[in-house]
Design a protein around this motif. Structure first.
Motif, PDB file in Angstrom:
ATOM      1  N   TYR A 174       0.656  -1.173  -0.067  1.00 14.66           N
ATOM      2  CA  TYR A 174       0.008   0.044  -0.033  1.00 14.66           C
ATOM      3  C   TYR A 174       0.811   1.233  -0.122  1.00 14.66           C
ATOM      4  N   ARG A 175       1.910   1.152   0.768  1.00 16.97           N
ATOM      5  CA  ARG A 175       2.752   2.289   0.959  1.00 16.97           C
ATOM      6  C   ARG A 175       3.466   2.454  -0.351  1.00 16.97           C
TER       7      ARG A 175
ATOM      8  N   THR B  91       2.442   1.877  -3.444  1.00 13.70           N
ATOM      9  CA  THR B  91       1.189   2.091  -4.237  1.00 13.70           C
ATOM     10  C   THR B  91       1.030   3.605  -4.213  1.00 13.70           C
ATOM     11  N   LEU B  92       1.338   4.299  -2.842  1.00 12.75           N
ATOM     12  CA  LEU B  92       1.290   5.788  -2.672  1.00 12.75           C
ATOM     13  C   LEU B  92       2.213   6.514  -3.555  1.00 12.75           C
ATOM     14  N   ASP B  93       3.651   5.692  -3.276  1.00 12.51           N
ATOM     15  CA  ASP B  93       4.777   6.437  -3.968  1.00 12.51           C
ATOM     16  C   ASP B  93       5.676   5.420  -4.199  1.00 12.51           C
TER      17      ASP B  93
ATOM     18  N   THR C 283       9.723   6.023  -3.893  1.00 12.15           N
ATOM     19  CA  THR C 283      10.055   6.747  -2.824  1.00 12.15           C
ATOM     20  C   THR C 283      11.554   6.521  -2.240  1.00 12.15           C
TER      21      THR C 283
ATOM     22  N   HIS D 167       3.270   8.810   5.383  1.00  9.55           N
ATOM     23  CA  HIS D 167       1.914   8.005   5.068  1.00  9.55           C
ATOM     24  C   HIS D 167       1.665   7.378   6.238  1.00  9.55           C
TER      25      HIS D 167
ATOM     26  N   HIS E  47      -0.464   1.889  -8.592  1.00  6.67           N
ATOM     27  CA  HIS E  47      -0.115   3.244  -8.518  1.00  6.67           C
ATOM     28  C   HIS E  47      -0.918   3.812  -9.861  1.00  6.67           C
TER      29      HIS E  47
ATOM     30  N   ALA F 223      -4.532   3.684  -9.836  1.00  8.03           N
ATOM     31  CA  ALA F 223      -5.044   4.756  -8.919  1.00  8.03           C
ATOM     32  C   ALA F 223      -4.947   6.310  -9.474  1.00  8.03           C
ATOM     33  N   GLU F 224      -4.320   6.384 -10.569  1.00  6.39           N
ATOM     34  CA  GLU F 224      -4.546   7.704 -11.344  1.00  6.39           C
ATOM     35  C   GLU F 224      -5.803   7.964 -12.046  1.00  6.39           C
TER      36      GLU F 224
ATOM     37  N   GLY G   4      -8.868   5.308  -5.691  1.00 12.18           N
ATOM     38  CA  GLY G   4      -7.802   5.643  -4.747  1.00 12.18           C
ATOM     39  C   GLY G   4      -6.777   4.252  -4.447  1.00 12.18           C
ATOM     40  N   ALA G   5      -5.933   4.624  -3.859  1.00  8.95           N
ATOM     41  CA  ALA G   5      -4.883   3.466  -3.633  1.00  8.95           C
ATOM     42  C   ALA G   5      -5.468   2.254  -3.420  1.00  8.95           C
TER      43      ALA G   5
END
Length: 178
Positions: free
Chosen positions: A13-14, A16-18, A21, A27, A48, A51-52, A57-58
């Motif tokens: 999940y993390r 997926t957000l970025d 990174t 987050h 990801h 989610a765009e 959402g993610a």
């Protein structure tokens, strides 16, 4: 440090957000072993991208990616079973192993890796080596344990090469996932 309360799905999940990174904590989630977690990037990267899309959402994107992977696994598993002279129903056993519901429910990387492995096996039966290489690359980038399949096909490739059997040259796509 101990991360007793963490599990793989939160790291997916993390990421997926970025996905790319360079920060260990964001987050509200700290990557326990950043390099290890980021080597399993395929599921998070696919989510990801999903989610765009507007309104997704993610968390929903992760569910959609994993459900799509299960659908692909079922379709390919049934075709693989048929290519082996078995009932398509036998392909369901192949496509949905016992661990898959847990992996699906916890947003883990196994559904995409497993679907990609099944695609690679079907493509290998059809001798479509470019697809084998591509599918196994997705599998390895989802879950590094998929390298076991790459290793098995690689050993077969070396056997064909040593025996000077025809067709070994087309299998050079197997180096792609490595």
């Amino acid at each position: 440090r101990r991360y007793a309360s963490s599990y793989d799905g939160q790291f997916v999940y993390r990421l997926t957000l970025d996905p790319f990174t360079r920060v260990a904590s964001a987050h509200g989630i700290t990557l326990d072993l950043p390099a290890y977690r980021q080597q399993r990037i395929a599921t998070a990267l696919a989510a990801h991208l999903v989610a765009e899309l507007p309104g997704i959402g993610a968390a929903l994107a992760l569910i959609l990616v994993n459900v799509a992977a299960v659908v692909v696994a079922v379709l390919v598993g049934t075709r693989l079973a048929q290519s082996l002279g078995r009932s398509p129903w036998a392909g369901l056993v192949l496509a949905v192993p016992a661990c898959l519901p847990i992996s699906l429910g916890r947003d883990l990387t196994e559904p995409l890796a497993w679907a990609a492995i099944l695609v690679a096996l079907l493509a290998a039966r059809r001798q479509r080596w470019w697809w084998v290489g591509l599918a196994l690359t997705v599998a390895v980038l989802s879950r590094e344990t998929s390298l076991v399949v790459v290793g098995g096909l690689g050993l077969e490739w070396l056997w064909l090469l040593a025996r000077r059997r025809p067709g070994w040259g087309r299998r050079t796509w197997l180096v792609l996932p490595v």
